[in-house]
Write a protein that holds these residues in place. Structure first.
Motif, mmCIF file in Angstrom:
data_model
loop_
_atom_site.group_PDB
_atom_site.id
_atom_site.type_symbol
_atom_site.label_atom_id
_atom_site.label_comp_id
_atom_site.label_asym_id
_atom_site.label_seq_id
_atom_site.Cartn_x
_atom_site.Cartn_y
_atom_site.Cartn_z
ATOM 1 N N TYR A 64 0.820 -15.260 -112.974
ATOM 2 C CA TYR A 64 0.732 -16.701 -113.180
ATOM 3 C C TYR A 64 1.328 -17.450 -111.992
ATOM 4 O O TYR A 64 2.067 -16.903 -111.187
ATOM 5 C CB TYR A 64 1.409 -17.113 -114.490
ATOM 6 C CG TYR A 64 2.907 -16.910 -114.513
ATOM 7 C CD1 TYR A 64 3.768 -17.976 -114.294
ATOM 8 C CD2 TYR A 64 3.469 -15.666 -114.760
ATOM 9 C CE1 TYR A 64 5.138 -17.804 -114.314
ATOM 10 C CE2 TYR A 64 4.835 -15.480 -114.787
ATOM 11 C CZ TYR A 64 5.663 -16.555 -114.566
ATOM 12 O OH TYR A 64 7.018 -16.384 -114.576
ATOM 13 N N TYR A 65 0.968 -18.725 -111.877
ATOM 14 C CA TYR A 65 1.434 -19.576 -110.792
ATOM 15 C C TYR A 65 2.716 -20.276 -111.224
ATOM 16 O O TYR A 65 2.758 -20.906 -112.275
ATOM 17 C CB TYR A 65 0.360 -20.613 -110.454
ATOM 18 C CG TYR A 65 0.634 -21.395 -109.206
ATOM 19 C CD1 TYR A 65 0.450 -20.815 -107.960
ATOM 20 C CD2 TYR A 65 1.064 -22.704 -109.257
ATOM 21 C CE1 TYR A 65 0.687 -21.534 -106.803
ATOM 22 C CE2 TYR A 65 1.310 -23.432 -108.102
ATOM 23 C CZ TYR A 65 1.120 -22.829 -106.885
ATOM 24 O OH TYR A 65 1.364 -23.531 -105.735
ATOM 25 N N LYS A 72 4.263 -12.013 -111.092
ATOM 26 C CA LYS A 72 3.743 -11.008 -112.014
ATOM 27 C C LYS A 72 4.851 -10.648 -112.991
ATOM 28 O O LYS A 72 5.973 -10.387 -112.581
ATOM 29 C CB LYS A 72 3.316 -9.768 -111.223
ATOM 30 C CG LYS A 72 2.661 -8.707 -112.036
ATOM 31 C CD LYS A 72 2.237 -7.581 -111.102
ATOM 32 C CE LYS A 72 1.408 -6.557 -111.793
ATOM 33 N NZ LYS A 72 0.979 -5.505 -110.870
ATOM 34 N N ILE A 73 4.519 -10.653 -114.283
ATOM 35 C CA ILE A 73 5.500 -10.327 -115.312
ATOM 36 C C ILE A 73 4.857 -9.347 -116.286
ATOM 37 O O ILE A 73 3.666 -9.422 -116.560
ATOM 38 C CB ILE A 73 5.998 -11.598 -116.039
ATOM 39 C CG1 ILE A 73 7.137 -11.283 -116.985
ATOM 40 C CG2 ILE A 73 4.873 -12.292 -116.765
ATOM 41 C CD1 ILE A 73 7.803 -12.508 -117.588
ATOM 42 N N ASN A 92 11.378 -13.500 -122.598
ATOM 43 C CA ASN A 92 12.060 -14.798 -122.682
ATOM 44 C C ASN A 92 11.460 -15.846 -121.756
ATOM 45 O O ASN A 92 12.047 -16.901 -121.558
ATOM 46 C CB ASN A 92 13.556 -14.638 -122.361
ATOM 47 C CG ASN A 92 14.304 -13.904 -123.442
ATOM 48 O OD1 ASN A 92 13.968 -14.025 -124.617
ATOM 49 N ND2 ASN A 92 15.288 -13.125 -123.068
ATOM 50 N N THR A 93 10.307 -15.566 -121.161
ATOM 51 C CA THR A 93 9.694 -16.470 -120.193
ATOM 52 C C THR A 93 8.507 -17.198 -120.812
ATOM 53 O O THR A 93 7.548 -16.571 -121.248
ATOM 54 C CB THR A 93 9.217 -15.685 -118.962
ATOM 55 O OG1 THR A 93 10.308 -14.952 -118.417
ATOM 56 C CG2 THR A 93 8.653 -16.614 -117.904
ATOM 57 N N TRP A 94 8.584 -18.529 -120.851
ATOM 58 C CA TRP A 94 7.465 -19.334 -121.331
ATOM 59 C C TRP A 94 6.502 -19.584 -120.180
ATOM 60 O O TRP A 94 6.923 -19.926 -119.074
ATOM 61 C CB TRP A 94 7.950 -20.667 -121.883
ATOM 62 C CG TRP A 94 8.565 -20.565 -123.234
ATOM 63 C CD1 TRP A 94 9.895 -20.551 -123.528
ATOM 64 C CD2 TRP A 94 7.884 -20.448 -124.478
ATOM 65 N NE1 TRP A 94 10.077 -20.434 -124.885
ATOM 66 C CE2 TRP A 94 8.857 -20.375 -125.501
ATOM 67 C CE3 TRP A 94 6.541 -20.396 -124.838
ATOM 68 C CZ2 TRP A 94 8.534 -20.252 -126.843
ATOM 69 C CZ3 TRP A 94 6.214 -20.280 -126.185
ATOM 70 C CH2 TRP A 94 7.203 -20.208 -127.164
ATOM 71 N N ASP A 99 -1.494 -22.005 -116.089
ATOM 72 C CA ASP A 99 -0.939 -21.322 -114.922
ATOM 73 C C ASP A 99 -1.359 -19.862 -114.827
ATOM 74 O O ASP A 99 -1.173 -19.221 -113.794
ATOM 75 C CB ASP A 99 0.593 -21.404 -114.938
ATOM 76 C CG ASP A 99 1.098 -22.823 -114.789
ATOM 77 O OD1 ASP A 99 0.380 -23.646 -114.176
ATOM 78 O OD2 ASP A 99 2.199 -23.112 -115.279
ATOM 79 N N ILE A 100 -1.922 -19.304 -115.897
ATOM 80 C CA ILE A 100 -2.266 -17.886 -115.950
ATOM 81 C C ILE A 100 -3.516 -17.605 -115.132
ATOM 82 O O ILE A 100 -4.512 -18.314 -115.225
ATOM 83 C CB ILE A 100 -2.454 -17.429 -117.402
ATOM 84 C CG1 ILE A 100 -1.134 -17.585 -118.174
ATOM 85 C CG2 ILE A 100 -2.944 -15.991 -117.456
ATOM 86 C CD1 ILE A 100 -1.250 -17.298 -119.654
ATOM 87 N N VAL A 101 -3.445 -16.529 -114.334
ATOM 88 C CA VAL A 101 -4.568 -16.116 -113.497
ATOM 89 C C VAL A 101 -5.146 -14.775 -113.991
ATOM 90 O O VAL A 101 -6.350 -14.599 -113.997
ATOM 91 C CB VAL A 101 -4.117 -15.992 -112.023
ATOM 92 C CG1 VAL A 101 -5.249 -15.522 -111.147
ATOM 93 C CG2 VAL A 101 -3.554 -17.295 -111.527
#
Length: 105
Positions: A64-65, A72-73, A92-94, A99-101
């Motif tokens: 995601y951007y 990258k997660i 824990n990351t929103w 933003d997702i690629v």
């Protein structure tokens, strides 16, 4: 008394940062700024299909951007809100859906 001498001697070997925050400043300067890519319509449709097939607890990998760079997660999908706030949470990351690629299971 001997313990005190050892403690004083140990202080000699503690790293010293003479310029507080300089390491962080250099790290920020090394960051490469990347412009956001526009996704083609068929890619957007594929992402939408994948998003609707996800369930809480799935292990996923997302690119995601975020703040001028692509990140990258990988982790467990903890929460998904496709209707109201349009975002998902990996561990824990929103992440905002816009933003997702890339999404991979």
């Amino acid at each position: 008394m001997q313990n005190r001498k050892k403690a004083d001697r140990a202080k000699i070997f503690i790293p010293f940062e003479s310029l507080k925050g300089f390491k962080d400043y250099l790290k920020e300067k090394e960051r490469v700024v990347v412009e956001r890519k526009l996704l083609l319509e068929d890619v957007c449709e594929e992402l939408d299909r994948k998003l609707h097939s996800l369930k809480k607890g799935d292990i996923i990998r997302i690119v995601y951007y975020d703040k001028d760079a692509y990140v990258k997660i990988e982790g467990m999908l903890a929460d998904i809100d496709l209707e109201y706030k349009k975002r998902i949470r990996v561990v824990n990351t929103w992440i905002d859906l816009e933003d997702i690629v890339v999404i991979e299971r």
